[in-house]
Design a protein around this motif. Sequence first.
Motif, PDB file in Angstrom:
ATOM      1  N   GLU A   1      47.049  37.976  20.451  1.00  0.00           N
ATOM      2  CA  GLU A   1      48.279  38.617  19.981  1.00  0.00           C
ATOM      3  C   GLU A   1      48.001  39.464  18.739  1.00  0.00           C
ATOM      4  N   LEU A   2      48.555  40.650  18.689  1.00  0.00           N
ATOM      5  CA  LEU A   2      48.414  41.493  17.506  1.00  0.00           C
ATOM      6  C   LEU A   2      49.509  41.148  16.496  1.00  0.00           C
ATOM      7  N   ASN A   3      49.150  41.246  15.226  1.00  0.00           N
ATOM      8  CA  ASN A   3      50.191  41.028  14.215  1.00  0.00           C
ATOM      9  C   ASN A   3      50.980  42.323  13.992  1.00  0.00           C
ATOM     10  N   GLU A   4      51.888  42.254  13.043  1.00  0.00           N
ATOM     11  CA  GLU A   4      52.811  43.371  12.861  1.00  0.00           C
ATOM     12  C   GLU A   4      52.089  44.667  12.497  1.00  0.00           C
ATOM     13  N   MET A   5      51.206  44.563  11.529  1.00  0.00           N
ATOM     14  CA  MET A   5      50.462  45.728  11.065  1.00  0.00           C
ATOM     15  C   MET A   5      49.633  46.332  12.188  1.00  0.00           C
ATOM     16  N   GLU A   6      48.964  45.476  12.918  1.00  0.00           N
ATOM     17  CA  GLU A   6      48.113  45.955  14.014  1.00  0.00           C
ATOM     18  C   GLU A   6      48.948  46.633  15.097  1.00  0.00           C
ATOM     19  N   THR A   7      50.080  46.022  15.393  1.00  0.00           N
ATOM     20  CA  THR A   7      50.967  46.614  16.402  1.00  0.00           C
ATOM     21  C   THR A   7      51.413  47.997  15.963  1.00  0.00           C
ATOM     22  N   LYS A   8      51.777  48.077  14.703  1.00  0.00           N
ATOM     23  CA  LYS A   8      52.231  49.360  14.159  1.00  0.00           C
ATOM     24  C   LYS A   8      51.123  50.411  14.269  1.00  0.00           C
ATOM     25  N   ILE A   9      49.929  50.013  13.870  1.00  0.00           N
ATOM     26  CA  ILE A   9      48.817  50.964  13.885  1.00  0.00           C
ATOM     27  C   ILE A   9      48.470  51.378  15.308  1.00  0.00           C
ATOM     28  N   LEU A  10      48.496  50.431  16.228  1.00  0.00           N
ATOM     29  CA  LEU A  10      48.192  50.772  17.621  1.00  0.00           C
ATOM     30  C   LEU A  10      49.207  51.781  18.148  1.00  0.00           C
ATOM     31  N   ASN A  11      50.449  51.589  17.759  1.00  0.00           N
ATOM     32  CA  ASN A  11      51.480  52.533  18.188  1.00  0.00           C
ATOM     33  C   ASN A  11      51.247  53.931  17.601  1.00  0.00           C
ATOM     34  N   LEU A  12      50.828  53.958  16.347  1.00  0.00           N
ATOM     35  CA  LEU A  12      50.557  55.256  15.737  1.00  0.00           C
ATOM     36  C   LEU A  12      49.346  55.913  16.398  1.00  0.00           C
ATOM     37  N   LEU A  13      48.354  55.101  16.697  1.00  0.00           N
ATOM     38  CA  LEU A  13      47.168  55.612  17.388  1.00  0.00           C
ATOM     39  C   LEU A  13      47.565  56.265  18.699  1.00  0.00           C
ATOM     40  N   SER A  14      48.468  55.592  19.401  1.00  0.00           N
ATOM     41  CA  SER A  14      48.862  56.073  20.732  1.00  0.00           C
ATOM     42  C   SER A  14      49.571  57.424  20.664  1.00  0.00           C
ATOM     43  N   GLU A  15      50.031  57.769  19.476  1.00  0.00           N
ATOM     44  CA  GLU A  15      50.676  59.071  19.317  1.00  0.00           C
ATOM     45  C   GLU A  15      49.669  60.152  18.965  1.00  0.00           C
ATOM     46  N   GLY A  16      48.413  59.761  18.986  1.00  0.00           N
ATOM     47  CA  GLY A  16      47.376  60.757  18.758  1.00  0.00           C
ATOM     48  C   GLY A  16      47.029  60.970  17.298  1.00  0.00           C
TER      49      GLY A  16
END
Lengths: 215, 215
Positions: A152-167
Amino acid sequence: MTELTKISIVEDNEFARNALSDLLSQEKDFVLLGSYDSCETAFDETDFLNSDVVLVDINLPGINGIVGTEKIKNKNPKVNVIMLTINDDDENVFAALKAGAVGYLLKSEEPGKVIDSVREVLNGGSPMSPYIARKVLKSFHSFDVKSREYDELNEMETKILNLLSEGKSYNKIADEIFLSSHGVKYHIRNIYLKLRVNTKSEAISKGHKFRIIKK
Amino acid sequence: MTELTKISIVEDNEFARNALSDLLSQEKDFVLLGSYDSCETAFDETDFLNSDVVLVDINLPGINGIVGTEKIKNKNPKVNVIMLTINDDDENVFAALKAGAVGYLLKSEEPGKVIDSVREVLNGGSPMSPYIARKVLKSFHSFDVKSREYDELNEMETKILNLLSEGKSYNKIADEIFLSSHGVKYHIRNIYLKLRVNTKSEAISKGHKFRIIKK
DNA sequence: AATAGAACTACCCAGTTGGGTAGTGTGGTT
DNA sequence: AACCACACTACCCAACTGGGTAGTTCTATT
């Protein structure tokens, strides 16, 4: 609620079209706006897009039901499209749903089901033939076997992964969350560890598969 | 088909549990294997995993229904889980489906619907409360407004985008499809143009959103 | 015969990424 | 006090990526 429900039919098979027309006309609170043998003729009728519910066959000469549905939804998103078809292969089902259909009935369904389905749509439901419903649900848990092969990813990691996905690059992300690019990198390394990947691409793919990435 | 359908219930509210038990027991072709007030107690019963259909409440003390469903499916994928709940928020619905539930009923549903749903599951269907069904279908066409803001990819581009999503570099892809890395790059540039993006990350994200990427 | 387009191959280059390694500060355990 | 995990900063470096530009071959169109 004395409003009549306006219904249209697009079905090239004359026999089926008439059968549907007769069936729906028998309902006192339904009014059949029109029945057409192709999307082209349907679109010629200006009133067509004022339908509350449209039953669309998937196999149509000229513009097929899927493309037709797309056009309908683009022109008037309020129209509820029920796909009516003999095709139950993945490609068609998902393409139809993607196009904006709000229900998907197999023609093998008994006639009464069509009436029920229209009413279900009006009540905010999404009628699907059982086989379709299962297919749709299955598309959500395609991973049940190999599932949870990640941490499971924590909050920060989830946030960063989402930002990554936006390029966004490490640097842009760093700016956005007030960290150094090194800090971002630190988290990304942890993301890769937890997801058991070692590229951004795989991380984003898994992120989507496991619905960690929103939107 | 004289086989009895084995059913179990996991529901912490005693009143609801008994009501369900009574309801299901009245069906001649159903046999109630057991009813439990928590996942923990259910798993203690070895026979639990032999159920054909399990009705699981989502709000349970201890292990919740979603995690419980995951555990059930991991231990015996053949068990059909119907989620029974008062929650209709996105997070719960999709988490439950992702966990492997094959149906999702709101508790506001009338009792008879539960019986119908069990039968629907046995027939390969996926019973969902109308509201849930609509939610699920909507998740397929969340883009109907801004839809088709991209051009269709051809076969080669689709293939390459899929390979990209697996984390492969230009070089690896080149090897795999017998092209030079420059050739791969040529196609990727076209992919970016068509998808209107300019990073691999965005391309992969869009690929997933528009279901260009399989798996 | 000329033109245009696709499907490539090719080179340059700045910027990004992933992996390795190392150091700092903080808070919680033992 | 010693230890550890965690969140971060930091530097090195090889590989990869995206954009620009250009050349080739083949095929279809005019």
